[in-house]
Design a protein around this motif. Structure first.
Motif, mmCIF file in Angstrom:
data_model
loop_
_atom_site.group_PDB
_atom_site.id
_atom_site.type_symbol
_atom_site.label_atom_id
_atom_site.label_comp_id
_atom_site.label_asym_id
_atom_site.label_seq_id
_atom_site.Cartn_x
_atom_site.Cartn_y
_atom_site.Cartn_z
ATOM 1 N N GLY A 5 0.407 -1.283 0.018
ATOM 2 C CA GLY A 5 -0.062 -0.044 -0.073
ATOM 3 C C GLY A 5 0.849 1.253 -0.076
ATOM 4 N N LEU A 6 2.015 1.126 -0.297
ATOM 5 C CA LEU A 6 2.960 2.225 -0.270
ATOM 6 C C LEU A 6 3.179 2.955 -1.536
ATOM 7 N N HIS A 7 3.029 4.202 -1.826
ATOM 8 C CA HIS A 7 3.338 4.922 -3.243
ATOM 9 C C HIS A 7 4.720 5.278 -3.077
ATOM 10 N N LEU A 8 5.166 4.892 -4.274
ATOM 11 C CA LEU A 8 6.600 5.022 -4.174
ATOM 12 C C LEU A 8 6.965 6.561 -4.206
ATOM 13 N N TYR A 88 14.236 1.846 -8.071
ATOM 14 C CA TYR A 88 15.184 1.004 -7.357
ATOM 15 C C TYR A 88 14.714 0.828 -6.128
ATOM 16 N N PHE A 89 15.087 -0.551 -5.788
ATOM 17 C CA PHE A 89 14.648 -1.139 -4.456
ATOM 18 C C PHE A 89 15.902 -1.564 -3.546
ATOM 19 N N CYS A 90 16.105 -1.206 -2.614
ATOM 20 C CA CYS A 90 17.002 -1.752 -1.619
ATOM 21 C C CYS A 90 16.499 -3.172 -0.866
ATOM 22 N N ALA A 91 17.368 -3.876 -0.653
ATOM 23 C CA ALA A 91 16.817 -5.232 0.157
ATOM 24 C C ALA A 91 17.679 -5.668 1.018
ATOM 25 N N GLU A 92 17.254 -6.177 2.162
ATOM 26 C CA GLU A 92 17.839 -6.701 3.350
ATOM 27 C C GLU A 92 17.838 -8.269 3.535
ATOM 28 N N ASN A 93 18.794 -8.945 3.896
ATOM 29 C CA ASN A 93 18.818 -10.202 3.973
ATOM 30 C C ASN A 93 19.424 -10.775 5.225
ATOM 31 N N THR A 94 18.744 -11.677 6.023
ATOM 32 C CA THR A 94 19.022 -12.545 6.866
ATOM 33 C C THR A 94 19.002 -14.024 6.511
ATOM 34 N N ILE A 95 17.716 -14.598 6.903
ATOM 35 C CA ILE A 95 17.406 -15.831 6.224
ATOM 36 C C ILE A 95 16.867 -15.723 5.038
ATOM 37 N N LYS A 96 15.947 -14.614 4.814
ATOM 38 C CA LYS A 96 15.248 -14.496 3.698
ATOM 39 C C LYS A 96 15.313 -13.047 3.151
ATOM 40 N N THR A 97 15.036 -12.741 1.865
ATOM 41 C CA THR A 97 15.395 -11.174 1.555
ATOM 42 C C THR A 97 14.323 -10.458 1.660
ATOM 43 N N ILE A 98 13.901 -9.355 2.111
ATOM 44 C CA ILE A 98 12.894 -8.346 2.218
ATOM 45 C C ILE A 98 13.323 -7.134 1.650
ATOM 46 N N PHE A 99 12.292 -6.464 0.983
ATOM 47 C CA PHE A 99 12.481 -5.256 0.032
ATOM 48 C C PHE A 99 11.998 -4.305 0.843
ATOM 49 N N GLY A 100 12.698 -3.078 0.521
ATOM 50 C CA GLY A 100 12.280 -1.928 0.847
ATOM 51 C C GLY A 100 11.085 -1.214 -0.045
ATOM 52 N N ALA A 101 10.788 -0.023 0.007
ATOM 53 C CA ALA A 101 9.471 0.612 -0.663
ATOM 54 C C ALA A 101 9.737 1.097 -1.935
ATOM 55 N N GLY A 102 11.117 1.064 -2.261
ATOM 56 C CA GLY A 102 11.354 1.312 -3.628
ATOM 57 C C GLY A 102 11.334 3.068 -3.951
ATOM 58 N N THR A 103 12.067 3.422 -4.885
ATOM 59 C CA THR A 103 12.167 5.034 -5.192
ATOM 60 C C THR A 103 12.010 4.777 -6.924
ATOM 61 N N ARG A 104 11.444 5.689 -7.525
ATOM 62 C CA ARG A 104 11.308 5.889 -8.776
ATOM 63 C C ARG A 104 12.133 7.026 -9.347
ATOM 64 N N LEU A 105 12.963 6.590 -10.071
ATOM 65 C CA LEU A 105 14.240 7.759 -10.546
ATOM 66 C C LEU A 105 13.749 8.174 -11.909
ATOM 67 N N PHE A 106 13.411 9.739 -12.065
ATOM 68 C CA PHE A 106 13.234 10.117 -13.601
ATOM 69 C C PHE A 106 14.512 10.908 -13.833
ATOM 70 N N VAL A 107 14.882 10.622 -15.105
ATOM 71 C CA VAL A 107 16.103 11.393 -15.579
ATOM 72 C C VAL A 107 15.735 12.303 -16.805
ATOM 73 N N LYS A 108 16.056 13.602 -16.490
ATOM 74 C CA LYS A 108 15.480 14.499 -17.573
ATOM 75 C C LYS A 108 16.597 14.805 -18.349
ATOM 76 N N ALA A 109 16.209 14.745 -19.734
ATOM 77 C CA ALA A 109 17.242 15.184 -20.738
ATOM 78 C C ALA A 109 17.688 16.377 -20.848
#
Lengths: 109, 114
Positions: A5-8, A88-109
């Motif tokens: 339910g998180l918007h990026l 772009y997502f970060c993820a952390e791992n101990t026994i299993k991998t859990i993802f962070g919420a993510g960030t949308r990157l826009f590149v302006k020309a």
């Protein structure tokens, strides 16, 4: 579940500038961290990883920084290009991998 | 070499029907994950298989969801009596081992429940 339910959040940068994407992780016991890039219509792709015994790791145009004291990761992209536009997502791992919420990157020309 | 393969790539089903989603992991990878991703959102962990250990099902949202992994290779995610809120992209990933190795993702199955 995690991160439902998180918007990026978004980051907009000018082509050629450096980008910094931040991530807070939750588990102080996590010992392995990964950054992924997800383009539209595809699954996430591995970019770079870092283990908890390091605080910095460099790849081609990318650098990951780890601050275990405040449980913070960052991804730095040098000379950002239009092809870097993605989520772009970060993820952390101990026994299993859990993802962070993510960030949308826009590149302006 | 071959990556993670998911089928079908798209699935449209009517509310109340059952669906099966398939994942073929990379050969030799012992760990397999299923995640769900709603439009414009993050990855929601569903289930995790590691070798012959009992799967971690802690992310399954309801008892309508189940998954199995046969012979330590192919996995099937089954959703019974689908609901409209089940509409999402279902992503499968495998890794060489459960810890300290990156995940390799398939391109997902886009499920639409009408």
């Amino acid at each position: 579940g995690e991160n439902v339910g998180l918007h990026l959040p978004t980051l907009s940068v000018q082509e050629g500038d450096n980008s910094i994407i931040n991530c807070a992780y939750s588990n102080s016991a996590s010992d392995y961290f990964i950054w992924y890039k997800q383009e539209s219509g595809k699954g996430p792709q591995f970019i770079i990883d870092i283990r908890s015994n390091m605080d910095k790791r460099q790849g081609q145009r990318v650098t990951v920084l780890l601050n275990k004291t405040v449980k913070h990761l960052s991804l730095q992209i040098a000379a950002t290009q239009p092809g870097d536009s993605a989520v772009y997502f970060c993820a952390e791992n101990t026994i299993k991998t859990i993802f962070g919420a993510g960030t949308r990157l826009f590149v302006k020309a | 070499g071959a990556g993670v393969s998911q089928s079908p790539s798209n699935k449209v089903t009517e509310k109340g029907k059952d669906v099966e989603l398939r994942c073929d992991p990379i050969s030799g990878h012992t760990a397999l994950y299923w995640y769900r991703q709603s439009l414009g959102q993050g990855l929601e962990f569903l289930i995790y298989f590691q070798g012959n250990s009992a799967p971690d099902k802690s992310g399954l949202p309801s008892d309508r969801f189940s998954a199995e992994r046969t012979g330590g290779s192919v996995s099937t995610l089954t959703i019974q009596r689908t609901q409209q809120e089940d509409s999402a992209v279902y992503l499968c990933a495998s890794s060489l081992r459960g810890d300290n190795s990156p995940l390799h993702f398939g391109n997902g199955t886009r499920l639409t429940v009408t």
